[in-house]
Motif scaffolding. Sequence first.
Motif, mmCIF file in Angstrom:
data_model
loop_
_atom_site.group_PDB
_atom_site.id
_atom_site.type_symbol
_atom_site.label_atom_id
_atom_site.label_comp_id
_atom_site.label_asym_id
_atom_site.label_seq_id
_atom_site.Cartn_x
_atom_site.Cartn_y
_atom_site.Cartn_z
ATOM 1 N N PRO A 48 0.799 -1.232 0.000
ATOM 2 C CA PRO A 48 0.000 0.000 0.000
ATOM 3 C C PRO A 48 0.827 1.277 0.000
ATOM 4 C CG PRO A 48 -0.913 -1.592 1.544
ATOM 5 C CD PRO A 48 0.400 -2.150 1.067
ATOM 6 N N GLU A 68 -3.369 -1.701 -7.167
ATOM 7 C CA GLU A 68 -2.918 -2.125 -5.843
ATOM 8 C C GLU A 68 -3.560 -3.468 -5.547
ATOM 9 O OE1 GLU A 68 -3.047 -0.627 -1.231
ATOM 10 O OE2 GLU A 68 -3.505 0.782 -2.822
ATOM 11 N N THR A 69 -2.752 -4.490 -5.363
ATOM 12 C CA THR A 69 -3.283 -5.822 -5.108
ATOM 13 C C THR A 69 -3.453 -6.047 -3.624
ATOM 14 O OG1 THR A 69 -1.081 -6.805 -5.039
ATOM 15 C CG2 THR A 69 -2.174 -6.733 -7.177
ATOM 16 N N ASP A 70 -4.263 -7.011 -3.285
ATOM 17 C CA ASP A 70 -4.496 -7.381 -1.894
ATOM 18 C C ASP A 70 -3.858 -8.739 -1.656
ATOM 19 O OD1 ASP A 70 -5.384 -8.060 0.594
ATOM 20 O OD2 ASP A 70 -7.507 -7.781 0.163
ATOM 21 N N ARG A 71 -2.799 -8.763 -0.891
ATOM 22 C CA ARG A 71 -2.077 -10.018 -0.650
ATOM 23 C C ARG A 71 -2.906 -11.038 0.107
ATOM 24 N NH1 ARG A 71 4.087 -8.862 1.017
ATOM 25 N NH2 ARG A 71 4.802 -8.640 -1.107
ATOM 26 N N LYS A 72 -3.932 -10.617 0.805
ATOM 27 C CA LYS A 72 -4.728 -11.526 1.610
ATOM 28 C C LYS A 72 -5.721 -12.327 0.768
ATOM 29 C CE LYS A 72 -4.358 -8.550 5.601
ATOM 30 N NZ LYS A 72 -5.045 -7.654 6.503
ATOM 31 N N SER A 73 -6.105 -11.794 -0.378
ATOM 32 C CA SER A 73 -7.080 -12.504 -1.212
ATOM 33 C C SER A 73 -6.376 -13.552 -2.054
ATOM 34 C CB SER A 73 -7.828 -11.512 -2.095
ATOM 35 O OG SER A 73 -6.945 -10.912 -3.008
#
Length: 74
Positions: A48, A68-73
Amino acid sequence: MEDVLRLLAARGYAPRVVIDCGANVGQWLDVADRVFPGTSCHAIEPQPKCAEALRGKWRLRPGLTVYETDRKST
């Protein structure tokens, strides 16, 4: 890297789109933009703070999209 991109440009390579995965704060994009100015750029960044810095640094550059990617998904 700049030497390699300049060699490609000298041989007629002219990309319409540049994709930088793991763009961090845009160091590689700086090089690509110097060699291929005006090219549409897509920057993919999972951190982020780095994505925020990319948006700030490149806010006036047309043709740049920051993802911006979401590492949790998954």
